[in-house]
Design an enzyme around this catalytic site. Structure first.
Site, PDB file in Angstrom:
ATOM      1  N   ASP A   1      -4.231  10.951  -2.426  1.00 21.36           N
ATOM      2  CA  ASP A   1      -4.385   9.709  -1.683  1.00 21.36           C
ATOM      3  C   ASP A   1      -5.138  10.002  -0.390  1.00 21.36           C
ATOM      4  O   ASP A   1      -4.583  10.000   0.706  1.00 21.36           O
ATOM      5  CB  ASP A   1      -3.002   9.120  -1.381  1.00 21.36           C
ATOM      6  CG  ASP A   1      -3.073   7.678  -0.894  1.00 21.36           C
ATOM      7  OD1 ASP A   1      -4.159   7.070  -0.986  1.00 21.36           O
ATOM      8  OD2 ASP A   1      -2.042   7.165  -0.424  1.00 21.36           O
TER       9      ASP A   1
ATOM     10  N   GLU B   1     -12.264   0.764  -3.920  1.00 21.39           N
ATOM     11  CA  GLU B   1     -11.709  -0.568  -3.669  1.00 21.39           C
ATOM     12  C   GLU B   1     -12.779  -1.599  -3.331  1.00 21.39           C
ATOM     13  O   GLU B   1     -13.729  -1.319  -2.604  1.00 21.39           O
ATOM     14  CB  GLU B   1     -10.701  -0.485  -2.527  1.00 21.39           C
ATOM     15  CG  GLU B   1      -9.840  -1.711  -2.378  1.00 21.39           C
ATOM     16  CD  GLU B   1      -8.441  -1.362  -1.884  1.00 21.39           C
ATOM     17  OE1 GLU B   1      -7.684  -2.304  -1.606  1.00 21.39           O
ATOM     18  OE2 GLU B   1      -8.103  -0.177  -1.790  1.00 21.39           O
TER      19      GLU B   1
ATOM     20  N   LYS C   1     -10.481  -0.828  -7.604  1.00 17.19           N
ATOM     21  CA  LYS C   1      -9.234  -1.241  -6.970  1.00 17.19           C
ATOM     22  C   LYS C   1      -9.366  -2.660  -6.421  1.00 17.19           C
ATOM     23  O   LYS C   1     -10.354  -2.999  -5.781  1.00 17.19           O
ATOM     24  CB  LYS C   1      -8.871  -0.295  -5.825  1.00 17.19           C
ATOM     25  CG  LYS C   1      -8.333   1.042  -6.259  1.00 17.19           C
ATOM     26  CD  LYS C   1      -7.991   1.930  -5.070  1.00 17.19           C
ATOM     27  CE  LYS C   1      -6.716   1.500  -4.392  1.00 17.19           C
ATOM     28  NZ  LYS C   1      -6.366   2.399  -3.259  1.00 17.19           N
TER      29      LYS C   1
ATOM     30  N   THR D   1      -3.739  -2.744  -6.691  1.00 15.84           N
ATOM     31  CA  THR D   1      -3.035  -2.142  -5.567  1.00 15.84           C
ATOM     32  C   THR D   1      -2.287  -3.199  -4.761  1.00 15.84           C
ATOM     33  O   THR D   1      -2.268  -4.375  -5.114  1.00 15.84           O
ATOM     34  CB  THR D   1      -4.039  -1.368  -4.689  1.00 15.84           C
ATOM     35  OG1 THR D   1      -3.343  -0.639  -3.695  1.00 15.84           O
ATOM     36  CG2 THR D   1      -5.040  -2.303  -4.044  1.00 15.84           C
TER      37      THR D   1
ATOM     38  N   PHE E   1       3.762   0.051  -4.398  1.00 13.81           N
ATOM     39  CA  PHE E   1       3.946   0.763  -3.146  1.00 13.81           C
ATOM     40  C   PHE E   1       5.429   1.033  -2.889  1.00 13.81           C
ATOM     41  O   PHE E   1       6.247   0.136  -3.021  1.00 13.81           O
ATOM     42  CB  PHE E   1       3.359  -0.048  -1.988  1.00 13.81           C
ATOM     43  CG  PHE E   1       1.865   0.072  -1.868  1.00 13.81           C
ATOM     44  CD1 PHE E   1       1.064   0.196  -2.986  1.00 13.81           C
ATOM     45  CD2 PHE E   1       1.254   0.048  -0.634  1.00 13.81           C
ATOM     46  CE1 PHE E   1      -0.311   0.306  -2.876  1.00 13.81           C
ATOM     47  CE2 PHE E   1      -0.117   0.152  -0.498  1.00 13.81           C
ATOM     48  CZ  PHE E   1      -0.908   0.284  -1.629  1.00 13.81           C
TER      49      PHE E   1
END
Length: 316
Positions: free
Chosen positions: A17, A96, A132, A156, A178
């Site tokens: 990440d 993303e 994403k 996400t 998350f």
């Protein structure tokens, strides 16, 4: 004794990440994922300066309009960084779309196609890229269409069961529920402290994982946004976990025994009624944590996106 990181890799795919290529070289993950916040941090690393210059030079070749150049340079920078990361990971890079498109299905689809085209122009096939997008209803519906085109997606900012169920039913390749941000909300809301076992984020991801496996969905579950290695240990066995470099380092130094916690069931049963737009929006409305954290996540990514664009604009 092997480290907890090496033990974890035996039954969970590790994803870095970070946008920091040095960290990726150190921990040798299968995949890597970036977002606007990580891209902003990466853009301020001196080693990335040539990437920004390259993106700006390319953007100036595409258009004489400064506003368009900023958009083009931002897209190109994401692809340049993603392409560089792919030199060091055998799997995929998640890139993303602009968070400001989170409630615009068609614009999300258009941006995804553009990013994939830029990757392909750079010699990167689309099967090494995940697009994403935020797990809004519009983001999920955009991903549903993109998946049919062979563009795999990573949904996400996922905080609720309803979001996960809708993604699975839409055939989304991968979801990123998350963990740490859910814990943050509950700690602030209740004033309580939680153990790794009672951590609301861990409980949420465990429920999502078990439901998807129970009903035979192919969507990959990738736990994200960890605050400590206790959360990671409780989700050992999850399909994938995306972990920051500092927590990867903790796992790498810990030689304790790691027990697998999540195991897919072999007894698959049909799922119930599918999620509709109305039921999705109502379920989200009823979940104050998910509603607040989704909106906050989109806002924060948009803020960092604008900061990154300002950095690019100053160099044009």
């Amino acid at each position: 004794m092997s480290t907890k990181l090496s033990q974890l890799k035996e039954f969970t795919t590790i994803v870095a990440d970070t946008g920091d290529i040095t960290a990726i070289k150190d921990y040798l993950p299968e995949d890597a994922t970036t977002n606007p916040s990580l891209m902003l941090k990466a853009a301020q690393i001196p080693e990335y300066a040539p990437f920004i210059d390259q993106a700006i030079a390319w953007a100036k070749e595409q258009s004489g309009d400064k506003a368009q150049q900023i958009i083009d340079a931002n897209d190109k920078l994401a692809v340049i960084v993603g392409s560089e990361i792919l030199k060091y990971v055998p799997g995929r890079i998640s890139t993303e779309v602009d968070a400001r498109l989170s409630y615009d299905k068609e614009a999300t689809i258009e941006k995804a196609r553009r990013l994939i085209k830029l990757y392909e122009d750079a010699g990167i096939p689309k099967d090494r890229v995940l697009i994403k997008a935020a797990s809004t209803w519009e983001g999920i519906k955009a991903a549903e269409e993109l998946e049919k085109e062979g563009i795999n997606c990573n949904l996400t900012l996922l905080f609720s069961f309803a979001q996960a169920q809708a993604c699975a039913e839409a055939g989304v390749f991968l979801i990123s529920p998350f963990v740490g941000r859910i814990l943050d909300w509950y700690k602030k809301s209740t004033g309580e402290e939680y153990t790794a076992e009672t951590d609301p984020g861990v409980v949420s991801v465990t429920e999502i994982y078990n439901y998807l496996k129970q009903h035979g969905y192919k969507t990959i579950v990738m736990g994200a946004s960890f605050r400590n290695i206790g959360e990671i240990e409780q989700l050992a066995g999850c399909d994938r976990l995306t972990i920051s470099p500092n927590l990867l380092e903790e796992l790498k130094k810990d030689e304790g025994k790691l027990e697998r916690k999540l195991i897919p069931t072999s007894d698959v049963s049909p799922a119930g009624e599918p999620v509709t737009e109305q039921s999705f929006r109502w379920a989200l409305n009823e979940d104050a944590m998910a509603t607040e954290k989704l909106a906050e996540g989109i806002r924060n990514f948009a803020v960092d996106q604008r900061k990154l664009e300002s950095l690019i604009e100053a160099k044009l």
